[in-house]
Every structure is written in C-alpha cells, then in structure tokens.
Motif scaffolding. Structure first.
Motif, PDB file in Angstrom:
ATOM      1  N   CYS A 134       1.913  -0.181  -0.216  1.00  0.00           N
ATOM      2  CA  CYS A 134       3.079   0.563   0.274  1.00  0.00           C
ATOM      3  C   CYS A 134       3.568   0.547   1.739  1.00  0.00           C
ATOM      4  O   CYS A 134       4.927   0.453   2.368  1.00  0.00           O
ATOM      5  CB  CYS A 134       2.732   1.900  -0.256  1.00  0.00           C
ATOM      6  SG  CYS A 134       3.760   2.643   0.059  1.00  0.00           S
ATOM      7  N   ARG A 139       5.580  -7.268   0.645  1.00  0.00           N
ATOM      8  CA  ARG A 139       6.318  -6.811   0.958  1.00  0.00           C
ATOM      9  C   ARG A 139       5.185  -5.575   1.796  1.00  0.00           C
ATOM     10  O   ARG A 139       4.334  -5.876   1.862  1.00  0.00           O
ATOM     11  CB  ARG A 139       6.712  -5.372  -0.307  1.00  0.00           C
ATOM     12  CG  ARG A 139       5.528  -5.263  -0.987  1.00  0.00           C
ATOM     13  CD  ARG A 139       5.894  -3.584  -1.773  1.00  0.00           C
ATOM     14  NE  ARG A 139       5.787  -2.432  -1.105  1.00  0.00           N
ATOM     15  CZ  ARG A 139       6.336  -1.106  -0.979  1.00  0.00           C
ATOM     16  NH1 ARG A 139       7.449  -1.099  -1.875  1.00  0.00           N
ATOM     17  NH2 ARG A 139       6.625  -0.499  -0.051  1.00  0.00           N
ATOM     18  N   LYS A 159       8.587   4.602   6.540  1.00  0.00           N
ATOM     19  CA  LYS A 159       8.394   5.859   5.306  1.00  0.00           C
ATOM     20  C   LYS A 159       8.766   6.370   5.201  1.00  0.00           C
ATOM     21  O   LYS A 159       8.777   7.200   5.799  1.00  0.00           O
ATOM     22  CB  LYS A 159       7.026   5.374   5.402  1.00  0.00           C
ATOM     23  CG  LYS A 159       5.812   4.830   5.319  1.00  0.00           C
ATOM     24  CD  LYS A 159       6.424   3.252   4.173  1.00  0.00           C
ATOM     25  CE  LYS A 159       6.494   3.667   2.619  1.00  0.00           C
ATOM     26  NZ  LYS A 159       7.351   2.201   1.856  1.00  0.00           N
ATOM     27  N   HIS A 181       6.866   2.385  -8.269  1.00  0.00           N
ATOM     28  CA  HIS A 181       7.481   3.816  -7.588  1.00  0.00           C
ATOM     29  C   HIS A 181       7.464   4.194  -9.272  1.00  0.00           C
ATOM     30  O   HIS A 181       7.804   5.143  -9.731  1.00  0.00           O
ATOM     31  CB  HIS A 181       7.813   3.898  -6.979  1.00  0.00           C
ATOM     32  CG  HIS A 181       7.968   2.996  -5.306  1.00  0.00           C
ATOM     33  ND1 HIS A 181       7.089   2.365  -4.736  1.00  0.00           N
ATOM     34  CD2 HIS A 181       8.061   3.920  -4.623  1.00  0.00           C
ATOM     35  CE1 HIS A 181       6.853   1.586  -4.191  1.00  0.00           C
ATOM     36  NE2 HIS A 181       7.069   3.138  -2.980  1.00  0.00           N
ATOM     37  N   GLU A 218       3.562  -3.184  -5.767  1.00  0.00           N
ATOM     38  CA  GLU A 218       2.303  -1.980  -4.520  1.00  0.00           C
ATOM     39  C   GLU A 218       0.918  -2.757  -4.564  1.00  0.00           C
ATOM     40  O   GLU A 218       0.793  -2.718  -5.660  1.00  0.00           O
ATOM     41  CB  GLU A 218       1.691  -1.080  -4.327  1.00  0.00           C
ATOM     42  CG  GLU A 218       3.984  -0.469  -4.008  1.00  0.00           C
ATOM     43  CD  GLU A 218       4.116   0.952  -3.465  1.00  0.00           C
ATOM     44  OE1 GLU A 218       4.677   1.057  -2.526  1.00  0.00           O
ATOM     45  OE2 GLU A 218       2.866   1.694  -4.479  1.00  0.00           O
ATOM     46  N   ASP A 231       0.666   6.683  -1.558  1.00  0.00           N
ATOM     47  CA  ASP A 231       0.664   5.950  -2.896  1.00  0.00           C
ATOM     48  C   ASP A 231      -0.210   4.203  -3.704  1.00  0.00           C
ATOM     49  O   ASP A 231      -0.385   3.582  -4.415  1.00  0.00           O
ATOM     50  CB  ASP A 231       2.490   4.780  -2.639  1.00  0.00           C
ATOM     51  CG  ASP A 231       3.207   5.468  -3.260  1.00  0.00           C
ATOM     52  OD1 ASP A 231       3.677   6.256  -2.944  1.00  0.00           O
ATOM     53  OD2 ASP A 231       4.538   5.363  -3.095  1.00  0.00           O
ATOM     54  N   GLN A 270      -0.521   4.305  -7.060  1.00  0.00           N
ATOM     55  CA  GLN A 270      -0.050   2.684  -8.160  1.00  0.00           C
ATOM     56  C   GLN A 270      -0.254   2.127  -7.481  1.00  0.00           C
ATOM     57  O   GLN A 270       0.386   0.901  -8.795  1.00  0.00           O
ATOM     58  CB  GLN A 270       1.419   3.784  -7.709  1.00  0.00           C
ATOM     59  CG  GLN A 270       1.906   3.692  -6.342  1.00  0.00           C
ATOM     60  CD  GLN A 270       3.344   4.496  -5.977  1.00  0.00           C
ATOM     61  OE1 GLN A 270       3.807   5.307  -6.463  1.00  0.00           O
ATOM     62  NE2 GLN A 270       4.078   3.688  -5.722  1.00  0.00           N
TER      63      GLN A 270
END
Ligand code: PEP
Ligand code: MN
Length: 252
Positions: free
Chosen positions: A24, A48, A53, A194, A220, A231, A234
């Motif tokens: 993330c 990524r 953020k 997400h 992620e 995050d 997830q």
C-alpha cells in the motif's frame, strides 16, 4: 474498440493480463526492494507503492513523500518493473513525473477536476480509480477531463463502491468491467484489495475480475503484511501472492 496503453514494454489492454502489485505504502528502502523482488518473481509487470497517502485519519501514516517516490523508482529499476504511484495534488505532478511511469488518481480524487485537467497535460499514462460513490458515467467523464487535455493514455480501475453492506470494506462491482468496456475504449483493471478490504477475499475476487474480462489487476502485497503501516488487513503475503499468480498464469 479497446485502446491499449503502452508503458515501456508493458501493454495494458492488448488481451494479456497485466498485474500491478506491491505494498500500500512505500515504507523503507528494504521494504520496497523486497516487495519488488517478490512481485517480480511471482510474475507481476508493474510495481505499486504509495508515497503520498490519502488516509482517512490525519493521524495515520501519510507516506514518505518524495523519498518514497525515489525509493519506488530505484526498486522498480533494480528489478525491471514499471512503477505506479498516486499523485494527490497538482503541485506534486512534476516531481512524480520525474520518478514514476504511471500516475495514479485515487478514489477520493476522482472528482478533483483541476487535478484531472493538469494530468491531461502530462505525457504519462494515468491510472484513474473509480470514486467510491461514482457511477460509470461519472468515471468516464472524469477520464475525459484527462483526455481533453491531450493525454489519451488512461487506464480505469474498479476498486469497490460504498453500499449498505458493511462486512467488506467496499463492494467490488465486477459488472463495471464488461459495462465500461462496452461504453468506452479505455482498458479496465480491478483492485480487489481495496475492493474487499480482507486478504482472504482478494484471490477469489481477482479470479472473478479476470473471468469478467479485466485487462489487469492491482494487488497489495507486503513482505510482512501484518506489519504493513497501511492496509495490513487486505495485504497479501508473498506466499499468498505467489499462489494467486500461479493460478492466474495457469488459467491464462
Ligand atoms: C491506493 O491504491 O493506494 C489507494 C489509496 O486506493 P483508493 O484510492 O482506491 O482508495
Ligand atoms: Mn492501500
């Protein structure tokens, strides 16, 4: 008619599934380098990592800023990966353009028309995430704010919308993939991280996105997900990501 977006030697929207993966947030040189190694080895094409953020709470980790962009660019270069990172405001566009291959507009900024117009004047591909309360039409209009400026390199991303369901972080709208494909020429990718907010739901929803015709996925992944600064719930572990990727590659 699909209009593929070419970034380096990766093409999004030409029929092959493109996977963007990584943490993330960029947290440190070691963390992003290890993430790059893991996702590359598993077969991802694009790295990524957020440096700016958009956190709900101003007390949460806000990202490393320019240092994060630099570390992401270095890790991408070292491991042969294209990079994607979010720009939250106009003033950071020149800096992000210097370091990063694909500029991301986050869900919370899909309606930021001055940001979209400014991105339309850049020569970088734009990953435009669907606002969490935006209709397909509103997403496509946001994309046109970018293309109107001359930049036609837009990739759309379905990342879940807000509904009455509160078990999942968002409700991932898989219908968005074929619907957007029928409405506009942009490649469409899906972000089940997400989109669900729960790591156990990421692999099945990633497979559903592929079955629906997604041009790519954004996932992620963190070397030690429970320690992720954002995050964590997830985020997939290296083993889970590897397993997901082997399944997708076999299926593809
Ligand atoms: C992200 O991808 O880092 C992100 C913040 O996602 P979203 O804008 O979809 O919430
Ligand atoms: Mn995130």
């Amino acid at each position: 008619m699909r209009r593929p977006v070419k970034v380096g030697d990766v093409v999004v929207g030409d029929g092959a599934l493109v996977v963007m993966a990584g943490p993330c947030s960029v947290e440190s040189a070691e963390q992003i380098d290890e993430s790059a190694r893991i996702v590359k080895e598993a077969g991802a094409d694009i790295l990524r990592g957020g440096a700016f953020k958009p956190r709900t709470s101003p007390y949460s980790f806000q990202g490393l800023g320019e240092e994060g962009l630099r570390l992401l660019a270095e890790a991408g270069a070292r491991h042969g990966l294209i990079t994607v990172s979010e720009v939250m405001d106009i003033k950071t566009i020149p800096m992000a353009t210097d370091y990063i291959d694909i500029l991301q507009v986050g869900s919370r900024n899909m309606h930021n028309y001055s940001l979209l117009k400014a991105l339309g004047k850049t020569d970088k591909p734009i990953l435009l995430k669907r606002g969490h309360s935006a209709t397909y039409h509103e997403l496509l209009m946001a994309a046109e704010y970018i293309t109107m400026g001359g930049n036609e390199e837009v990739i759309l991303c379905e990342r879940g919308i807000r509904t009455f369901e509160n078990h999942t972080r968002n409700t991932l709208d898989i219908a968005a993939v074929p619907a957007l494909h029928s409405m506009a020429p942009f490649p469409v990718i899906v972000d089940p991280s997400h989109g669900t907010g729960q790591r156990s739901l990421v692999p099945p929803l990633a497979r559903a996105a592929v079955a629906a015709g997604a041009d790519g996925l954004m996932i992620e992944v963190h070397p030690d997900p429970d320690k992720a600064l954002s995050d964590a719930e997830q985020t997939l572990s290296p083993v889970d990501f590897q397993e997901l990727m082997s399944g997708l590659l076999i299926a593809g």
